[in-house]
Design an enzyme around this catalytic site. Structure first.
Site, PDB file in Angstrom:
ATOM      1  CB  SER A  44      -3.543  -1.204  -2.309  1.00  0.00           C
ATOM      2  OG  SER A  44      -3.400  -0.303  -1.693  1.00  0.00           O
ATOM      3  CE  LYS A  75      -5.389   3.295  -2.294  1.00  0.00           C
ATOM      4  NZ  LYS A  75      -4.839   1.499  -1.327  1.00  0.00           N
TER       5      LYS A  75
END
Length: 141
Positions: free
Chosen positions: A64, A100
């Site tokens: 990701s 993230k």
């Protein structure tokens, strides 16, 4: 963050950063370990990290964060400090550990992947920042 080649500084003794396990760079799942697997030699001086900084390292799992040049198998070095808008962080979101980008929108924090295949993560109950990215280590080859 693009890969950086760090200079070897004269008289620079590497600091040892504990490797505490793995973190998901994908869908939330599990939690980052707290057991020290190894110690990674890191030059705080070359990375412009304060000598008294509290740092730890995690191995990346998932894809990701590929648009931030962080890929599966990389080791991320994180500092225990408050995040700024746009920082890449290790975080617990509703009890699940992830790597993230931390962003604020309308005064509320959320986490964004650096891969368009993943949706942003908005905490339903809790968001705890565990560390802010300071370096990415990748094995050559």
């Amino acid at each position: 963050m693009s890969p950086v080649i760090l200079p070897i500084l004269a008289n620079d003794t590497p600091d040892l950063v504990p490797l505490l396990g793995a973190i998901e760079a994908g869908r939330p799942g599990g939690s980052a370990g707290e057991r020290v697997e190894a110690c990674i030699p890191v030059s705080f001086e070359a990375l412009d990290i304060p000598r008294n900084a509290r740092c730890f390292a995690l191995r990346v799992r998932g894809d990701s964060m590929i648009d931030a040049h962080i890929v599966e198998g990389d080791i991320v070095v994180l500092e225990l400090r408050p995040p700024h808008d746009g920082a890449i962080v290790a975080a617990l979101i509703d009890g699940e550990a992830v790597l993230k980008r931390y962003l604020m929108q309308g005064g509320k924090p959320y986490l964004k992947s650096e891969n368009p295949r993943y949706a942003k993560l908005v905490p339903a109950q809790e968001l705890v920042i565990q560390g802010v990215l300071r370096a990415v280590i990748r094995k050559a080859g």
